[in-house]
Enzyme design. Structure first.
Site, PDB file in Angstrom:
ATOM      1  N   SER A 240       0.815  -1.213   0.000  1.00 15.13           N
ATOM      2  CA  SER A 240       0.000   0.000   0.000  1.00 15.13           C
ATOM      3  C   SER A 240       0.849   1.263   0.000  1.00 15.13           C
ATOM      4  CB  SER A 240      -0.942   0.011   1.214  1.00 15.13           C
ATOM      5  OG  SER A 240      -0.213   0.043   2.423  1.00 15.13           O
ATOM      6  N   HIS A 241       2.160   1.134   0.264  1.00 13.17           N
ATOM      7  CA  HIS A 241       3.075   2.270   0.227  1.00 13.17           C
ATOM      8  C   HIS A 241       4.135   2.097  -0.860  1.00 13.17           C
ATOM      9  CE1 HIS A 241       1.456   4.363   3.662  1.00 13.17           C
ATOM     10  NE2 HIS A 241       1.437   3.234   4.335  1.00 13.17           N
TER      11      HIS A 241
ATOM     12  N   ASP B 175      -4.483   0.201   2.216  1.00 17.98           N
ATOM     13  CA  ASP B 175      -4.873  -1.211   2.217  1.00 17.98           C
ATOM     14  C   ASP B 175      -6.335  -1.381   1.818  1.00 17.98           C
ATOM     15  OD1 ASP B 175      -2.446  -2.355   2.890  1.00 17.98           O
ATOM     16  OD2 ASP B 175      -2.753  -2.067   5.036  1.00 17.98           O
TER      17      ASP B 175
END
Length: 338
Positions: free
Chosen positions: A47-48, A188
């Site tokens: 998610s990053h 997420d």
């Protein structure tokens, strides 16, 4: 045919940088962002990772982010360095002010970096690890958009409001934790939406305030804090220290400023650094021994230190490269068509 695309770390970095520069970001901004998203992908924090390129470019195309903004420093006092991001992404501002923060911390023992008027999308561990690499302990806080309901409430007030801390360990990976005060990271939820997979229970409510595991319903409702009232109190602390204290937007203000565009949150960031040399009265080795005894007491009973999975993933990625879902890779390539 595989549903995953394998890229070396160099390929992932070049792809990220090319996407950003082709969409109008300066070389300095593109390189700072590319380093961060490649690191996130290498640590298998998806998610990053490179997914964030979609967010960065969307926010810029919507006219929210200034992709050419040059951060300006202000030496406010012996213990504070401030940097105005001028509505650019925060990463270049941090890199610009980092040497001043390190110098101030070593002079007086503890110092703060205040970043104002920045768009912040990344994890906080890149900032923390940059400071632990200098032998400093560090704490970082930032709000976001008001996506998260307070404990006992049903309407979003807080951001995901991450808190990160790092402790230097010469010759070893630093002790670092970085977590949102929400029960799940916003990114997420987006990845669950893309994959059409259910959310874990207990992390979101729908627009009627009812528990949900549907990502779309969560996006139109609210996220929840972790740990009930405890996470809610920590989220409020982040709003105060990284919003009100530094005279920058709270998560509610950031959401209002966005006006439904769906861009990256605009707000501030607070980073504190501590020098073990000065705090220990010149005996940092003794403090380091006490810290190591603590860590040994954790791992010798089979427990895991935070970030260990990230460090293990980082080692794997150095050899094997990173893996992206094919659909995400194709969406990233489309950004090059601009």
């Amino acid at each position: 045919m595989s549903d995953l695309i394998n890229l070396s770390l160099d390929q992932a970095y070049r792809l990220s940088s090319d996407v950003l520069t082709s969409n109008g970001f300066s070389e300095a901004h593109a390189q700072a962002i590319a380093r961060t998203v490649t690191s996130g992908q290498a640590d298998e924090c998806h998610s990053h990772g490179l997914y964030r390129l979609l967010v960065c470019v969307k926010s810029m195309r919507e006219g929210q982010v200034d992709p050419q903004a040059l951060p300006t420093l202000s030496d406010r006092c012996a213990g504070i360095v401030a940097v105005d991001a001028h509505r650019g992404y925060s990463l270049l501002s941090f890199e610009t002010a980092l040497p001043v923060l390190v110098r101030k911390t070593r002079q007086i023992g503890v110092a703060a970096m205040v970043i104002n008027n920045c768009y912040h999308f990344s994890a906080l561990w890149p900032e923390i690890e940059a400071l632990t690499a200098q032998g400093l302990a560090a704490l970082a806080l930032t709000p976001s958009h008001s996506w998260v309901a307070p404990a006992g409430g049903s309407k979003p007030v807080f951001g995901t409001n991450p808190i990160a801390f790092g402790w230097p360990r010469p010759g070893r990976d630093p002790f670092v934790f970085d977590f949102a005060t929400s029960a799940i990271a916003r990114g997420d939820i987006e990845l669950h939406r893309r994959a059409n997979s259910p959310l874990p229970e207990g992390c979101a409510i729908d627009s009627d305030g009812q528990p949900t595991t549907d990502a779309l319903a969560a996006l139109s409702g609210a996220m929840l804090t972790f740990g009930g009232h405890k996470g809610s109190a920590l989220a409020a602390m982040v709003e105060l220290l990284a919003g009100a204290l530094i005279n920058d937007m709270t998560s509610m203000e950031s959401m209002a400023f966005d006006a439904g565009v769906g861009a990256t949150p605009l707000h501030g960031e607070l980073i504190l650094a501590f020098d073990p040399q000065l705090f220990s009265n010149g005996k940092p080795e003794e403090g380091a021994q006490r810290a190591q005894a603590l860590f040994d007491g954790i791992v010798q009973q089979g427990a895991r230190l935070p970030s260990q999975r990230r460090y293990e993933a980082r080692k794997r990625s150095k050899d094997a490269g990173i893996f992206l879902p094919k659909a995400l890779y194709e969406d990233i390539l489309k950004l090059l068509d601009r």
